[in-house]
Scaffold this motif. Structure first.
Motif, mmCIF file in Angstrom:
data_model
loop_
_atom_site.group_PDB
_atom_site.id
_atom_site.type_symbol
_atom_site.label_atom_id
_atom_site.label_comp_id
_atom_site.label_asym_id
_atom_site.label_seq_id
_atom_site.Cartn_x
_atom_site.Cartn_y
_atom_site.Cartn_z
ATOM 1 N N GLN A 1 -42.569 15.217 118.328
ATOM 2 C CA GLN A 1 -41.736 16.298 117.816
ATOM 3 C C GLN A 1 -40.450 15.790 117.178
ATOM 4 O OE1 GLN A 1 -41.583 18.918 121.240
ATOM 5 N NE2 GLN A 1 -43.571 19.785 120.727
ATOM 6 N N VAL A 2 -40.628 14.838 116.282
ATOM 7 C CA VAL A 2 -39.490 14.242 115.597
ATOM 8 C C VAL A 2 -39.121 15.132 114.412
ATOM 9 C CG1 VAL A 2 -38.632 12.168 114.464
ATOM 10 C CG2 VAL A 2 -40.434 11.984 116.166
ATOM 11 N N PRO B 1 -31.121 9.710 112.104
ATOM 12 C CA PRO B 1 -29.988 8.768 112.215
ATOM 13 C C PRO B 1 -29.855 8.165 113.617
ATOM 14 C CG PRO B 1 -29.326 10.723 111.011
ATOM 15 C CD PRO B 1 -30.705 10.993 111.525
ATOM 16 N N LEU B 2 -30.004 9.002 114.638
ATOM 17 C CA LEU B 2 -29.919 8.513 116.012
ATOM 18 C C LEU B 2 -31.037 7.510 116.298
ATOM 19 C CD1 LEU B 2 -28.596 9.008 118.901
ATOM 20 C CD2 LEU B 2 -30.550 10.490 119.316
ATOM 21 N N LEU B 3 -32.234 7.860 115.833
ATOM 22 C CA LEU B 3 -33.389 7.009 116.076
ATOM 23 C C LEU B 3 -33.193 5.622 115.463
ATOM 24 C CD1 LEU B 3 -36.485 7.474 117.056
ATOM 25 C CD2 LEU B 3 -36.947 7.347 114.630
ATOM 26 N N VAL B 4 -32.703 5.602 114.241
ATOM 27 C CA VAL B 4 -32.513 4.318 113.554
ATOM 28 C C VAL B 4 -31.429 3.506 114.270
ATOM 29 C CG1 VAL B 4 -31.735 3.255 111.402
ATOM 30 C CG2 VAL B 4 -33.337 5.168 111.337
ATOM 31 N N LYS C 1 -35.034 11.204 124.475
ATOM 32 C CA LYS C 1 -35.366 12.620 124.303
ATOM 33 C C LYS C 1 -36.534 12.854 123.354
ATOM 34 C CE LYS C 1 -32.496 13.843 120.405
ATOM 35 N NZ LYS C 1 -31.666 14.810 119.732
ATOM 36 N N LEU C 2 -36.929 11.818 122.638
ATOM 37 C CA LEU C 2 -38.065 11.998 121.735
ATOM 38 C C LEU C 2 -39.362 11.420 122.317
ATOM 39 C CD1 LEU C 2 -36.384 11.121 118.327
ATOM 40 C CD2 LEU C 2 -36.908 13.388 119.230
ATOM 41 N N LEU C 3 -39.283 10.896 123.547
ATOM 42 C CA LEU C 3 -40.485 10.329 124.154
ATOM 43 C C LEU C 3 -41.332 11.452 124.741
ATOM 44 C CD1 LEU C 3 -38.923 7.278 126.023
ATOM 45 C CD2 LEU C 3 -40.082 7.278 123.816
ATOM 46 N N ILE D 1 -42.952 8.870 129.191
ATOM 47 C CA ILE D 1 -43.783 7.681 129.030
ATOM 48 C C ILE D 1 -43.515 7.113 127.637
ATOM 49 C CG2 ILE D 1 -46.143 6.797 129.087
ATOM 50 C CD1 ILE D 1 -46.931 9.310 130.630
ATOM 51 N N PRO D 2 -42.865 5.942 127.558
ATOM 52 C CA PRO D 2 -42.514 5.440 126.226
ATOM 53 C C PRO D 2 -43.701 4.893 125.443
ATOM 54 C CG PRO D 2 -41.370 4.216 127.981
ATOM 55 C CD PRO D 2 -42.364 5.092 128.633
#
Lengths: 127, 619
Positions: free
Chosen positions: B68-69, B75-78, B90-92, B102-103
């Motif tokens: 659910q990206v 920007p945070l992800l990068v 929070k995106l895992l 679970i990563p």
């Protein structure tokens, strides 16, 4: 494009495989460049570039590169951890581009730890 | 410089409709902005299968799975992951009952229990780059088939592997190839059947979208084996992305000389054209499909002669499903011994299922044959949402049947009714109740619609029959008239006007339609009715005798009333139901219990939906 021969297919496979092997997540060596605030301030980005350039120049297919945050020893940055499959990880400190070259020659390709730049072998115990 | 990170953004139809392409663009911008474009590669891939949590992406080499990206997460992800090396929590993916996310993709139950053969390259390659396919051993099986094997040897390997048609009928692929090879007439044709019409099924679409070259390579090997000169990919026009990707793939293969004349200097001539289907369900039937390719109306004809002898343009033609073709290259490359170790005694290899309906992890899965419904629905599918009870699963779409919860532990495989291993076309099986659990309903083409206790089985049968009735081409009387009669009866039953005579007539007509229809559409159209009658007869009886729908789905049979205590104590007689009722059938004052006038109530159910206090009771 000229018509493909069987040998061409093998060549394309080799080239493309080199570019995509990373996706399978399997490598002989894993290099972690520590890029926390301290690492970046001490020039970690240049170390990352040097690492990637070495991999390209030496045509290595089995080295994975990843980043992580601060390793806790901010005074010795830039740092990187080299983990050869089946061996304990080695932390290298106070890196320069020249040292990266030597570490590649001796440890990553040569298989012998470049102990003059190494801080320690192994990691902290986690949990 | 080599890339250190490959960021695999899913661009299957599901994720694209959830705006994954915006995520990709945002990633590319952000990465350029931070000067990382030489270190990090953004790759758009085909469907990963876990459509329920899209848009999704996988970051390699670590295998970190993000769900659910959205573009604003980029920007945070990068910053966090690509620069500092910390996965963004929070995106895992976090299973509902688990404490921590679970990563790693390989640890997530949805992926962990799968075994990928037909979908071996999904998420790992850019489907629009032939080089990516070649890197993953693409076209190596073709080289082997051209240089090391005779056509007879290829057919022998496919036969011994135990591969059976994945379109639903389960006919042994090697046997079909042998028939076409031996048939007289030139040129011979190969057809890839991608007319996937079952509601809720998207196996074929996903293979086209994530790995189109695997289909082309399979067809090339088939061409070598049976001596075919031309191939046709028949694909639904409703699959624009799949269509685009197979067309790109065919073009690339032509440029590389992998399609055309004298392929790889082997002397093999083979080329593929694409025919778009106009969306008629019956065109999935092979003779109707051939008619459609020839430019005629998509009407089926009686068989024999089978297409193996008299197919496209009257020539010997080999028709296989998309998934069947995608299975061919790995079998040739790794050998029949390898393939036949996977699966069960009767059914070899893996099967792709689209898992939809009342299940947590909807999506596309590939599992070894012989897996049970329980493993599929609970281990991979994550169970039924909202703690509801699992009731049944509808397999194989309108041609399939409903498998009740009680049969959940039976392995899924092709079953011959006499228990023997000899393989036959399922349309020719002796018709009895037992054979309903065979290929037709137990296996099907791979659509799995999970149903919970809130599903009415009579309504399900009515839904699927309405579909087949609508799609019936009308060429033969049993299917044209029979499906209409059955639908009328089912409509009467769900409206509360059904009688026991109706039930008897329904059953009788179902058998007649099944036995006497011209093609597979009519022969299988009664399956949803027959299986629900077999396993859920009590629900039919409840509709007819008690005028009740046990699942409260058939509204005409429901009685709506308001619990006076809840209405006042919790809702203080708020009156929202009174205001929203389109029939003005609800009466009451503020702070007073409300009441539904049963003579005015049209049973639309709006009051249930609008009441915040669950005061409306359905009986």
């Amino acid at each position: 494009m000229p018509k493909l021969k069987i040998e061409d297919l093998a060549r394309i496979r080799e080239q493309a495989r080199r570019a995509t092997l990373l996706r399978e997540g399997a490598g002989r060596v894993k290099i972690t460049v520590h890029l926390g605030t301290c690492g970046i301030a001490a020039g970690g980005r240049n170390i990352m570039t040097a690492v990637l350039r070495e991999i390209e120049e030496r045509n290595l297919h089995d080295v994975l590169v990843t980043t992580s945050g601060c390793a806790g020893l901010c005074s010795r940055e830039p740092m990187m951890t080299v983990e050869v499959l089946g061996q304990p990880p080695v932390k290298y400190v106070d890196l320069t581009e020249g040292k990266v070259k030597e570490i590649f020659a001796e440890h990553i390709v040569g298989g012998k730890i470049a102990d003059r730049y190494a801080l320690a072998v192994g990691s902290e115990r986690v949990m | 410089m080599p890339y250190r990170v490959h960021c695999m953004v899913c661009a299957g139809t599901g994720c694209v409709s959830n705006r994954s392409l915006e995520v990709r663009d945002a990633l590319e911008n952000e990465i350029r902005k931070r000067g990382l474009q030489d270190e990090i590669q953004i790759v758009t891939t085909g469907c990963n299968g876990f459509c329920a949590v899209g848009p999704l992406m996988v970051v390699q080499p670590d295998g970190i799975f993000y769900q659910q990206v959205s573009a604003k997460d980029v920007p945070l992800l990068v910053e966090e992951h690509f620069i500092k090396g910390r996965p963004v929590q929070k995106l895992l993916y976090k299973p509902p009952e688990a404490a921590a996310p679970i990563p790693k993709m390989s640890d997530i139950p949805f992926f962990k229990h799968q075994r990928l053969i037909a979908l071996r390259n999904r998420g790992l390659i850019d489907p629009e780059k032939i080089e990516d396919y070649i890197a993953r051993d693409g076209y190596q099986a073709l080289v082997k088939a051209l240089t090391e094997m005779t056509p007879e040897q290829i057919i022998e390997v496919i036969t011994k592997s135990g591969l059976r048609g994945r379109g639903g009928a389960g006919f042994p692929t090697g046997v079909k190839w042998q028939k076409v090879r031996q048939a007289k007439g030139e040129p011979k044709y190969i057809i890839c059947n991608g007319d996937e019409g079952d509601p809720g099924a998207f196996m074929d679409r996903s293979i086209f979208e994530s790995d189109p070259h695997s289909v082309i390579e399979g067809m090339l090997i088939g061409a070598r084996a049976i001596g075919a000169r031309y191939g046709v990919v028949y694909i639904r026009n409703e699959y624009p992305l799949a269509l685009e990707r197979i067309q790109i793939a065919i073009q690339q293969a032509r440029e590389y000389g992998l399609l055309g004349e004298n392929i790889l200097d082997s002397g093999l001539d083979f080329d593929i054209s694409v025919t778009r289907g106009a969306g008629a369900f019956v065109c999935g039937e092979e003779t109707a499909l051939i008619a459609s390719v020839e430019g005629r109306l998509g009407d089926p004809r009686a068989r024999p002669p089978y297409p193996a002898e008299y197919g496209l343009w009257g020539k010997p033609t080999c028709i296989n499903n998309v998934e069947t073709w995608a299975n061919v290259p790995p079998i040739i490359l790794h050998g029949w011994e390898w393939y036949s170790q996977i699966g069960t005694e009767r059914s070899k290899g893996t099967k792709v299922f689209s898992l939809v309906g009342k299940v947590r992890n909807t999506g596309l899965v590939e599992v070894p044959m012989g897996i049970t419904l329980r493993q599929l629905i609970y281990d991979i599918g994550g169970g039924i949402p909202g703690d509801k009870k699992f009731k049944a699963v509808q397999t194989g779409g309108p041609s399939g049947g409903c498998i009740p919860a009680g049969m959940m532990d039976q392995p899924i495989e092709y079953i011959a009714p006499d228990g023997k291993r000899e393989a036959r076309d399922y349309l020719d099986l002796p018709i009895d109740y037992e054979s309903l659990t065979d290929v037709g309903s137990m296996m099907g083409s791979g659509g799995l619609v999970v149903m919970d206790e809130d599903t009415c089985m009579v309504d399900v049968a009515r839904y699927f029959l309405a579909f087949t009735q609508d799609e019936s081409c009308g060429a033969c009387t049993p299917c044209r008239e029979g499906t209409k009669l059955m639908l009328d009866i089912l409509n009467r039953i769900v409206d509360g006007h059904g009688t026991m005579d109706d039930l008897r007539a329904l059953e009788e007509i179902a058998w007649v339609v099944k036995q006497t229809s011209l093609c597979g559409l009519g022969k299988t159209a009664p399956n949803p009715v027959l299986t629900t009658l077999k396993y859920f007869r009590d629900e039919y009886l409840a509709h007819i005798e008690a005028h009740k729908c046990p699942a409260h789905v058939c509204r005409a049979l429901n009685t709506y009333r308001i619990d006076p205590v809840i209405c006042v104590e919790r809702g203080h007689g708020c009156g929202v139901c009174r205001r929203e009722c389109p029939e003005k059938a609800i009466f009451g004052e503020k702070n007073q219990p409300h009441r539904i006038d049963q003579t005015l109530c049209k049973k639309c159910g709006v009051c249930v939906e609008v009441c915040h206090f669950n005061a409306v009771i359905v009986e």
